[in-house]
Design a protein around this motif. Structure first.
Motif, mmCIF file in Angstrom:
data_model
loop_
_atom_site.group_PDB
_atom_site.id
_atom_site.type_symbol
_atom_site.label_atom_id
_atom_site.label_comp_id
_atom_site.label_asym_id
_atom_site.label_seq_id
_atom_site.Cartn_x
_atom_site.Cartn_y
_atom_site.Cartn_z
ATOM 1 N N ALA A 241 -5.885 16.114 -18.676
ATOM 2 C CA ALA A 241 -5.785 15.730 -17.128
ATOM 3 C C ALA A 241 -6.425 14.301 -17.405
ATOM 4 O O ALA A 241 -6.673 13.416 -16.618
ATOM 5 C CB ALA A 241 -6.513 17.014 -15.895
ATOM 6 N N GLU A 242 -7.716 14.007 -17.984
ATOM 7 C CA GLU A 242 -8.418 12.650 -18.219
ATOM 8 C C GLU A 242 -7.407 11.719 -18.672
ATOM 9 O O GLU A 242 -7.248 10.716 -18.407
ATOM 10 C CB GLU A 242 -9.552 13.247 -19.240
ATOM 11 C CG GLU A 242 -10.477 13.867 -19.047
ATOM 12 C CD GLU A 242 -11.602 13.358 -17.948
ATOM 13 O OE1 GLU A 242 -11.806 12.026 -17.801
ATOM 14 O OE2 GLU A 242 -11.902 13.713 -17.087
ATOM 15 N N LYS A 245 -5.749 11.040 -15.755
ATOM 16 C CA LYS A 245 -6.262 9.975 -14.547
ATOM 17 C C LYS A 245 -6.337 8.465 -15.343
ATOM 18 O O LYS A 245 -5.912 7.866 -14.341
ATOM 19 C CB LYS A 245 -7.577 10.973 -14.388
ATOM 20 C CG LYS A 245 -7.688 12.077 -13.355
ATOM 21 C CD LYS A 245 -8.740 12.344 -13.313
ATOM 22 C CE LYS A 245 -9.274 13.396 -14.343
ATOM 23 N NZ LYS A 245 -11.063 13.613 -13.730
ATOM 24 N N GLU A 259 -7.599 16.791 -9.873
ATOM 25 C CA GLU A 259 -8.614 17.454 -11.489
ATOM 26 C C GLU A 259 -7.363 17.785 -12.760
ATOM 27 O O GLU A 259 -7.734 18.465 -13.351
ATOM 28 C CB GLU A 259 -9.401 18.445 -10.917
ATOM 29 C CG GLU A 259 -11.162 17.423 -10.675
ATOM 30 C CD GLU A 259 -11.451 16.258 -11.095
ATOM 31 O OE1 GLU A 259 -11.330 16.247 -12.706
ATOM 32 O OE2 GLU A 259 -11.774 15.261 -11.688
ATOM 33 N N GLU A 260 -6.361 18.757 -11.578
ATOM 34 C CA GLU A 260 -5.836 19.383 -12.279
ATOM 35 C C GLU A 260 -4.285 18.843 -12.314
ATOM 36 O O GLU A 260 -3.621 17.623 -11.214
ATOM 37 C CB GLU A 260 -4.848 20.789 -11.294
ATOM 38 C CG GLU A 260 -5.973 21.475 -10.470
ATOM 39 C CD GLU A 260 -7.547 22.431 -11.688
ATOM 40 O OE1 GLU A 260 -6.470 22.403 -13.010
ATOM 41 O OE2 GLU A 260 -8.195 22.493 -12.185
#
Length: 357
Positions: A241-242, A245, A259-260
């Motif tokens: 996820a990071e 993003k 976040e998902e």
């Protein structure tokens, strides 16, 4: 004592990190050893606050701290020796050719001596680090490590700055490698059906994979060829996820409160759809080798034909698992190029000292 030692260890860690970033290990013929030393020092650094609290009631921890202090003094002396000898070499050879510089400075003997001492420090520190658990030392909330080199432990590193000091680039080999990679990346290959092709740069730690990738990333032809360009450093334990993003931000998007993966993947798909992109995944470990097929491929396969993924890794198996179209191995610098890089680094430091005087 631990509080004073903590500051001392922090200073040693910073100096070793600088040596690792300057690829001193490669110049000494011990690639990866300084990076390993940095990681061990930082692992120990993270429990020093706990050692400070517990040493009062534990003679074993007090002995552990004394042992650590002795090793840190030796590390400090070693770093000083490296800096003094190399600066003396440059100073005494100011008006000499590179050939006379090499002949006037016994590189082989010096490299062997310093390299041996660095390996010995690694062994001693590893033994000290192993004792942390036996002594019940834990990382506390205030023990935050702001940087890891070479980003080999937990969490993904979201460094996205591929800038490079071009003055520190030396030698014909890196120019040849850059030309070769740029040609591969900007040439449409026959018989390839995928919109995105994977290229992998393989080499031992500290040999210059990231430097080469940065030089390619900043090449004008690459800048003109691709609509979107991303640079992300990856670690062993990848947090998908990071990473998603991070790439969304680099593509000019906003992930908001998402976040998902189920939310982030469609966002990235929309951002890259129909656009020719160039993504660099730096320092991919075998533990993260599914980062493409297992995470990013579905989100980015909709990019325009000719999009490219460039991966740097120390493990040749990563290329196979990522179905790389092409693999390039980075070789050691020649002795002459290594010396040129060393002299550039020392002169840069000397200029900095003058500017700060």
């Amino acid at each position: 004592m631990a509080m004073i030692l903590q500051a001392f260890v922090g200073n040693i860690s910073s100096r070793l990190t600088k040596m690792a970033a300057d690829e001193v290990g490669m110049l000494l013929g011990i690639p990866g050893q300084i990076e390993k030393l940095v990681n061990t020092v930082r692992d120990i650094q993270c429990v020093l606050s706990d050692a400070e609290r517990k040493q009062i009631n534990s003679s074993a921890i007090q002995r552990w701290l004394m042992e650590l202090k002795d090793v840190m003094y030796d590390a400090d002396d070693l770093i000083d020796t490296w800096q003094i000898k190399t600066e003396d070499c440059v100073s005494s050879s100011k008006f000499s050719s590179s050939v006379s510089l090499i002949s006037s400075f016994n590189k082989t003997k010096f490299a062997h001596e310093i390299g041996t001492k660095i390996k010995e420090l690694n062994s001693r520190l590893e033994e000290i680090s192993k004792k942390k658990s036996d002594l019940g030392l834990n990382e506390l909330l205030e023990d935050v490590r702001p940087f890891k080199y070479p980003r080999s432990n937990s969490d993904i590193s979201l460094k996205t700055d591929p800038s490079i000091v071009l003055a520190d680039i030396v030698g014909d080999k890196i120019e040849e490698d850059t030309e070769l990679l740029v040609k591969w990346l900007t040439t449409e290959e026959k018989g390839v059906t995928e919109n995105v092709n994977v290229f992998v740069v393989v080499g031992m730690p500290g040999i210059g994979k990231t430097t080469l990738a940065k030089k390619v990333f900043n090449d004008l032809r690459i800048q003109e060829e691709f609509h979107l360009k991303f640079w992300v450093c990856v670690s062993k334990d990848l947090k998908g996820a990071e990473l998603l993003k991070c790439i969304i931000r680099e593509a000019g998007g906003c992930h908001g409160a998402a976040e998902e993966r189920s939310e982030l993947v469609p966002m990235l798909k929309r951002l890259v759809r129909g656009k020719k992109f160039f993504l660099v995944l730096d320092d991919v470990w075998p533990e993260s080798q599914n980062v493409w097929d297992g995470l990013l491929r579905d989100a980015m396969i909709g990019g325009a034909r000719g999009s490219r993924l460039l991966v740097t890794t120390r493990d040749g198996n990563v290329a196979r698992f990522m179905n790389a179209t092409t693999t390039h191995s980075v070789e050691k610098l020649s002795d002459e190029d290594a010396w040129s890089l060393l002299i550039k680094q020392i002169k840069t430091k000397q200029r900095g000292n003058i500017d700060n005087a």
